[in-house]
Write a protein that holds these residues in place. Structure first.
Motif, PDB file in Angstrom:
ATOM      1  N   PRO A 134       1.125  -1.417   0.081  1.00 51.25           N
ATOM      2  CA  PRO A 134      -0.065   0.212   0.153  1.00 51.25           C
ATOM      3  C   PRO A 134       0.771   1.169  -0.292  1.00 51.25           C
ATOM      4  O   PRO A 134       0.718   2.483  -0.215  1.00 51.25           O
ATOM      5  N   VAL A 135       2.063   1.437   0.744  1.00 49.07           N
ATOM      6  CA  VAL A 135       2.664   2.341   1.228  1.00 49.07           C
ATOM      7  C   VAL A 135       3.441   2.911  -0.723  1.00 49.07           C
ATOM      8  O   VAL A 135       3.339   3.841  -0.872  1.00 49.07           O
ATOM      9  N   LEU A 136       3.964   1.498  -1.755  1.00 47.53           N
ATOM     10  CA  LEU A 136       3.913   2.132  -3.214  1.00 47.53           C
ATOM     11  C   LEU A 136       3.002   2.243  -3.567  1.00 47.53           C
ATOM     12  O   LEU A 136       3.370   3.137  -5.221  1.00 47.53           O
ATOM     13  N   MET A 137       1.991   1.976  -3.835  1.00 46.51           N
ATOM     14  CA  MET A 137       0.658   2.238  -4.786  1.00 46.51           C
ATOM     15  C   MET A 137       0.622   3.941  -5.214  1.00 46.51           C
ATOM     16  O   MET A 137       0.420   3.778  -6.161  1.00 46.51           O
ATOM     17  N   PRO A 138       0.719   4.798  -4.562  1.00 39.77           N
ATOM     18  CA  PRO A 138       1.018   5.866  -5.406  1.00 39.77           C
ATOM     19  C   PRO A 138       1.888   5.871  -5.958  1.00 39.77           C
ATOM     20  O   PRO A 138       1.993   7.074  -7.447  1.00 39.77           O
ATOM     21  N   PHE A 139       3.078   6.211  -6.242  1.00 36.70           N
ATOM     22  CA  PHE A 139       4.683   6.084  -6.896  1.00 36.70           C
ATOM     23  C   PHE A 139       4.423   5.240  -7.553  1.00 36.70           C
ATOM     24  O   PHE A 139       4.224   5.252  -9.216  1.00 36.70           O
ATOM     25  N   MET A 140       3.598   3.747  -7.957  1.00 37.31           N
ATOM     26  CA  MET A 140       3.265   3.010  -9.248  1.00 37.31           C
ATOM     27  C   MET A 140       2.399   3.377  -9.783  1.00 37.31           C
ATOM     28  O   MET A 140       2.527   3.158 -11.004  1.00 37.31           O
ATOM     29  N   VAL A 141       1.624   3.810  -9.828  1.00 34.94           N
ATOM     30  CA  VAL A 141       0.819   4.254  -9.942  1.00 34.94           C
ATOM     31  C   VAL A 141       1.130   5.947 -11.004  1.00 34.94           C
ATOM     32  O   VAL A 141       0.680   5.798 -12.557  1.00 34.94           O
ATOM     33  N   CYS A 142       2.172   6.114 -10.539  1.00 37.25           N
ATOM     34  CA  CYS A 142       2.817   7.485 -11.770  1.00 37.25           C
ATOM     35  C   CYS A 142       3.979   6.686 -12.537  1.00 37.25           C
ATOM     36  O   CYS A 142       3.527   7.164 -13.386  1.00 37.25           O
ATOM     37  N   ILE A 143       4.257   5.741 -11.927  1.00 34.85           N
ATOM     38  CA  ILE A 143       5.308   4.962 -12.970  1.00 34.85           C
ATOM     39  C   ILE A 143       4.343   4.595 -14.743  1.00 34.85           C
ATOM     40  O   ILE A 143       4.388   4.626 -15.312  1.00 34.85           O
ATOM     41  N   GLU A 144       3.048   3.780 -13.534  1.00 34.14           N
ATOM     42  CA  GLU A 144       2.232   3.404 -14.248  1.00 34.14           C
ATOM     43  C   GLU A 144       1.794   4.196 -15.972  1.00 34.14           C
ATOM     44  O   GLU A 144       1.975   3.632 -16.978  1.00 34.14           O
ATOM     45  N   ILE A 146       3.093   7.125 -16.385  1.00 35.88           N
ATOM     46  CA  ILE A 146       3.873   7.296 -17.354  1.00 35.88           C
ATOM     47  C   ILE A 146       4.706   6.835 -18.325  1.00 35.88           C
ATOM     48  O   ILE A 146       4.989   6.867 -19.911  1.00 35.88           O
ATOM     49  N   SER A 147       4.464   5.523 -18.105  1.00 32.78           N
ATOM     50  CA  SER A 147       5.564   4.319 -18.848  1.00 32.78           C
ATOM     51  C   SER A 147       4.161   4.135 -19.822  1.00 32.78           C
ATOM     52  O   SER A 147       4.625   3.524 -21.235  1.00 32.78           O
ATOM     53  N   ASN A 148       3.026   4.394 -19.613  1.00 28.75           N
ATOM     54  CA  ASN A 148       1.744   3.826 -20.694  1.00 28.75           C
ATOM     55  C   ASN A 148       1.823   5.437 -21.710  1.00 28.75           C
ATOM     56  O   ASN A 148       1.382   5.108 -22.773  1.00 28.75           O
ATOM     57  N   ILE A 149       1.922   6.314 -21.351  1.00 30.87           N
ATOM     58  CA  ILE A 149       1.880   7.563 -21.814  1.00 30.87           C
ATOM     59  C   ILE A 149       3.047   7.875 -22.858  1.00 30.87           C
ATOM     60  O   ILE A 149       2.805   8.243 -23.920  1.00 30.87           O
ATOM     61  N   ILE A 150       4.171   7.334 -22.916  1.00 32.48           N
ATOM     62  CA  ILE A 150       5.048   7.170 -23.633  1.00 32.48           C
ATOM     63  C   ILE A 150       5.310   6.462 -24.895  1.00 32.48           C
ATOM     64  O   ILE A 150       6.416   5.834 -24.973  1.00 32.48           O
ATOM     65  N   ARG A 151       4.780   5.136 -24.571  1.00 31.39           N
ATOM     66  CA  ARG A 151       4.550   4.225 -25.007  1.00 31.39           C
ATOM     67  C   ARG A 151       4.172   4.329 -26.929  1.00 31.39           C
ATOM     68  O   ARG A 151       5.214   3.870 -27.713  1.00 31.39           O
ATOM     69  N   PRO A 152       3.759   4.914 -27.445  1.00 30.71           N
ATOM     70  CA  PRO A 152       3.839   5.330 -28.995  1.00 30.71           C
ATOM     71  C   PRO A 152       5.174   5.676 -29.240  1.00 30.71           C
ATOM     72  O   PRO A 152       5.611   5.860 -30.478  1.00 30.71           O
ATOM     73  N   GLY A 153       5.676   6.651 -28.012  1.00 26.69           N
ATOM     74  CA  GLY A 153       7.087   6.976 -28.445  1.00 26.69           C
ATOM     75  C   GLY A 153       8.190   6.493 -28.409  1.00 26.69           C
ATOM     76  O   GLY A 153       8.972   6.120 -29.207  1.00 26.69           O
ATOM     77  N   THR A 154       7.776   5.256 -27.489  1.00 34.63           N
ATOM     78  CA  THR A 154       8.425   4.161 -27.647  1.00 34.63           C
ATOM     79  C   THR A 154       9.012   4.051 -28.300  1.00 34.63           C
ATOM     80  O   THR A 154      10.119   3.300 -29.612  1.00 34.63           O
ATOM     81  N   LEU A 155       7.453   3.234 -29.779  1.00 32.19           N
ATOM     82  CA  LEU A 155       7.151   1.928 -30.437  1.00 32.19           C
ATOM     83  C   LEU A 155       8.300   2.743 -31.851  1.00 32.19           C
ATOM     84  O   LEU A 155       8.365   2.488 -32.576  1.00 32.19           O
ATOM     85  N   ALA A 156       7.628   4.564 -31.719  1.00 30.19           N
ATOM     86  CA  ALA A 156       8.637   4.768 -32.903  1.00 30.19           C
ATOM     87  C   ALA A 156       9.655   5.670 -32.947  1.00 30.19           C
ATOM     88  O   ALA A 156      10.252   5.345 -34.208  1.00 30.19           O
ATOM     89  N   VAL A 157      10.116   5.736 -32.344  1.00 29.85           N
ATOM     90  CA  VAL A 157      11.589   6.045 -31.664  1.00 29.85           C
ATOM     91  C   VAL A 157      11.988   5.107 -31.801  1.00 29.85           C
ATOM     92  O   VAL A 157      13.072   4.791 -32.312  1.00 29.85           O
ATOM     93  N   ARG A 158      11.994   3.373 -31.610  1.00 35.21           N
ATOM     94  CA  ARG A 158      12.890   2.676 -31.373  1.00 35.21           C
ATOM     95  C   ARG A 158      13.174   2.388 -32.689  1.00 35.21           C
ATOM     96  O   ARG A 158      13.627   1.777 -33.915  1.00 35.21           O
ATOM     97  N   LEU A 159      11.877   1.989 -33.854  1.00 34.15           N
ATOM     98  CA  LEU A 159      11.599   1.772 -35.567  1.00 34.15           C
ATOM     99  C   LEU A 159      13.176   2.886 -36.060  1.00 34.15           C
ATOM    100  O   LEU A 159      13.317   2.384 -37.075  1.00 34.15           O
ATOM    101  N   ALA A 160      12.570   4.404 -35.861  1.00 32.98           N
ATOM    102  CA  ALA A 160      13.332   5.171 -36.252  1.00 32.98           C
ATOM    103  C   ALA A 160      14.973   4.882 -35.944  1.00 32.98           C
ATOM    104  O   ALA A 160      15.873   4.830 -36.904  1.00 32.98           O
ATOM    105  N   ALA A 161      15.186   5.151 -34.948  1.00 30.04           N
ATOM    106  CA  ALA A 161      16.625   4.801 -34.528  1.00 30.04           C
ATOM    107  C   ALA A 161      17.269   3.904 -35.415  1.00 30.04           C
ATOM    108  O   ALA A 161      18.482   3.763 -36.026  1.00 30.04           O
TER     109      ALA A 161
END
Length: 222
Positions: A134-144, A146-161
C-alpha cells in the motif's frame, strides 16, 4: 552529401518532398498477377500471414475475431518500407518519426479511448500491479501512467532509430572507400555485405517487434 543526415532528407533536387512516394511504390512494383495467379512467392507470403495470424490470435485472446488483420497489415507495410530502404537511391520512410508516429500514435490512442470507455475498472487495475504494498501504490500509479503515456513514442523511436543507425553506418563505411588503399577494399566490401545482411534481419525484426508490441497493447485493454 552536405552533412551526415542528408541521405534521410525528404526533399529532392526539385525542393519537393516527393521522396515520400516511395512508401506507395509497392502498388506499382507488385503486379496484380501476384494476387491472382498462385506462385511460390504468394504461397510463401500466405504461409507467413497464417503464422502471424495464429501468433497474434494467441496474444490478443479469444476476442480476436478479425482483429489480427490490422496487425498483419501493419507488419506488412513496415517490412516492405524497411526492405525498400535497403536499395540504393530509395528513400527510407520508416527512418522518419513522421511515418512511425503516424502508425503508433493513432493505434495507442484508439486502444486507450476504447479501454477507458468500455473497461474503466480494468484499466484502473492495470495502474497498480498485483502484490504492490500500500505504501508504494501512489508511486506505482505514477510510474505506470508515465510508462503508458510514452508507449507510442518508444514504438516510433525504436523503429526510426534502428533504421537510421544501420543506414548511417553503411553510409559512413561507404564514404571511406575512395580514401583507403586498394588492399583494404576487399575487407570493406565484405563488411558492407555483412552489414547489409544484418540490416535485412533488422528490417524483419523491427517490423515484427512493432506489430507484436501493438498487439500486446491492444490485449491489455480487453
Amino acid at each position: 552529401m552536405t552533412n551526415l543526415f542528408s541521405s534521410f532528407d525528404p526533399s529532392t533536387s526539385l525542393s519537393m518532398p516527393i521522396n515520400w512516394l516511395s512508401t506507395l511504390i509497392g502498388l506499382i512494383v507488385i503486379p496484380s498477377a501476384f494476387w491472382l495467379v498462385p506462385s511460390r512467392l504468394s504461397s510463401l507470403w500466405n504461409k507467413v500471414i497464417s503464422i502471424l495470424h495464429k501468433e497474434f490470435k494467441t496474444l490478443i485472446g479469444p476476442s480476436s475475431t478479425g482483429s489480427t488483420l490490422i496487425f498483419i497489415s501493419l507488419f506488412s507495410i513496415i517490412l516492405y518500407n524497411n526492405f525498400l530502404g535497403l536499395f540504393p537511391y530509395i528513400f527510407t520512410s520508416t527512418s522518419h518519426l513522421t511515418m512511425t508516429l503516424t502508425l503508433a500514435l493513432p493505434l495507442w490512442l484508439s486502444f486507450m479511448i476504447y479501454g477507458w470507455i468500455n473497461n474503466t475498472m480494468h484499466m484502473l487495475a492495470h495502474l497498480v500491479p498485483q502484490g504492490t504494498p500500500p505504501v508504494l501504490m501512489p508511486f506505482m500509479v505514477c510510474i505506470e501512467t508515465i510508462s503508458n503515456i510514452i508507449r507510442p513514442g518508444t514504438l516510433a523511436v525504436r523503429l526510426a532509430a534502428n533504421m537510421i543507425a544501420g543506414h548511417l553506418l553503411m553510409t559512413l563505411l561507404g564514404n571511406t572507400g575512395p580514401m583507403i588503399p586498394n588492399s583494404m577494399i576487399t575487407i570493406l566490401l565484405i563488411t558492407q555485405i555483412l552489414l547489409l545482411i544484418l540490416e535485412s534481419a533488422v528490417a524483419i525484426i523491427q517490423s515484427y517487434v512493432f506489430a507484436v508490441l501493438s498487439t500486446l497493447y491492444s490485449s491489455e485493454v480487453n
